[in-house]
Design an enzyme around this catalytic site. Sequence first.
Site, PDB file in Angstrom:
ATOM      1  N   LYS A  75       0.894  -1.102  -0.133  1.00  0.00           N
ATOM      2  CA  LYS A  75       0.026   0.076   0.073  1.00  0.00           C
ATOM      3  C   LYS A  75       0.830   1.184   0.006  1.00  0.00           C
ATOM      4  O   LYS A  75       1.994   1.259   0.677  1.00  0.00           O
ATOM      5  CB  LYS A  75      -0.636   0.028   1.287  1.00  0.00           C
ATOM      6  CG  LYS A  75      -1.938   1.084   1.137  1.00  0.00           C
ATOM      7  CD  LYS A  75      -2.977   0.977   2.497  1.00  0.00           C
ATOM      8  CE  LYS A  75      -3.838   1.910   2.481  1.00  0.00           C
ATOM      9  NZ  LYS A  75      -4.824   1.628   3.718  1.00  0.00           N
ATOM     10  N   SER A 150     -10.033   1.604   2.679  1.00  0.00           N
ATOM     11  CA  SER A 150      -9.038   2.403   1.739  1.00  0.00           C
ATOM     12  C   SER A 150      -7.923   1.575   1.326  1.00  0.00           C
ATOM     13  O   SER A 150      -7.466   1.985   0.133  1.00  0.00           O
ATOM     14  CB  SER A 150      -8.310   3.337   2.881  1.00  0.00           C
ATOM     15  OG  SER A 150      -7.627   2.918   3.699  1.00  0.00           O
ATOM     16  N   SER A 174     -10.016  -0.882   6.759  1.00  0.00           N
ATOM     17  CA  SER A 174      -9.546  -0.717   5.562  1.00  0.00           C
ATOM     18  C   SER A 174      -8.800  -1.884   4.949  1.00  0.00           C
ATOM     19  O   SER A 174      -8.314  -1.849   3.749  1.00  0.00           O
ATOM     20  CB  SER A 174      -8.581   0.369   5.628  1.00  0.00           C
ATOM     21  OG  SER A 174      -9.272   1.538   5.302  1.00  0.00           O
TER      22      SER A 174
END
Length: 481
Positions: A75, A150, A174
């Site tokens: 990420k 997210s 997330s």
Amino acid sequence: MHKKSLQKLALGLANKDFSTIELTQYFLDRIEAHQDINAFITVDREGSLQQAAAADKLLSAGEAQPLTGIPLAHKDIFCTDGLRTSCGSKMLDNFIAPYDATLIRKFRQTGSIILGKTNMDEFAMGSSNETSYYGRVLNPWNKERVPGGSSGGSAAAVAAHLAPAATGTDTGGSIRQPASFCGLTGLKPSYGRVSRYGMIAFASSLDQAGPMAHSAADAAILLQTMSGFDERDSTSVDIAVPDFSEDLENNLEGLKIGMPVEFFNDDLDPGIASIIMNALREYEVLGAKLVDISLPNSHLSVPCYYVLAPAEASSNLSRFDGARYGYRTAEYDDLLDMYKKTRAEGFGDEVKRRIMIGAYALSAGYYDAYYLKAQKIRRLISDDFTRAFEKCDVIASPTAPETAFRFGDKSDDPVAMYLNDIYTISVNLAGLPGISIPAGLDKNNLPVGLQLIGQYFDEAGLLNVAHRYQQVTDWHTLSPL
Ligand code: GLN
């Protein structure tokens, strides 16, 4: 090739069925071919092939660890030395960290390959990946729908087999919610299990990093590398790290699975309820017992989170002022004007909304009414779990109240978006570990996730419970591509 487990990939490398360079090139080609998904913000073609060459040397020298030569996606919230770290924001579009996050350093040390950095909601604020400065990520199961957020880029990358596995972060859901929307296994470890050093802070008392993979067995391998005490993160807990793969096969005879009466009620979508109940029946066949439990304050978790997380975010994001990192406005009159214009131009709407809510909740006149009150509610929520775990070993719920929704469905209604995390947020407020595993497909052929919540630092137990289910079902093997 792209559907192999981490263990099979490692075996293939060890047997010289393929080299790390070939494997890396293979995934780079897939990323290229599926660019429309927009799962990556940065792809490091050159760097990953160089790392692959180094990994091949380790393999030949017989110095391989379990992840040596395995390409992974991270990420874009983890600082990577020499490679852009944007956090999904214009504010950091030009930011190249001068150091690696601890998690990245550990993955590098095992000889795994960094394919690139995945797309995400700006500063990890969102549930749909629609707030990224780099555009929305498509759900590989249905490209008209969101991948969740997210960590939506990581979820889409793994679901589309652009990387065998990835990392994510979870402040209120997330990792688990995008794992649920994309048919993956996603684990949020206990608060303190994984170092957050070099992971860009959103809400520091809630943020945790964790693995996103196709199976619990794969997630266990990633978590092994990620875990451990780090003196650079004062919230990291100095506690022994078990072998997460060792207990995967343990028998579930007598396991008590708690079903919160507040979650299994008429508000639950009937399609999701029936899939979750089928999964729980499967657990009964495996020897588990279902028991009713109560989390009486769970209805307060979303409002509590949406005071605390923005409060912490407003403080954490004050560092982005044009003077230290990333973006600075082109023209300004004086220092104050520079701050104002930089932040007005560098942050997107959702981030600004959170900063304003947070600054308001922390202001002298409202601190007691909002922030302090939310802290007290947080304690009540966490006490609910302590009491519930007197009656059960793990707690089950859906991961999300619905499956992947359409782009635009909730982007004009922040509260509707926030409610998507209704089942995941309380786990972060309490600091517990939680996992989402694929449990079926809904009527639109979209994945449904089952959430399992464990006791503090019992990730091994959660992985065991998830793995046993994956041995007798094949939902986790279904793939959109
Ligand atoms: N969707 C939640 C939010 O917008 C959680 C995000 C997260 O876990 N990073 O804050």
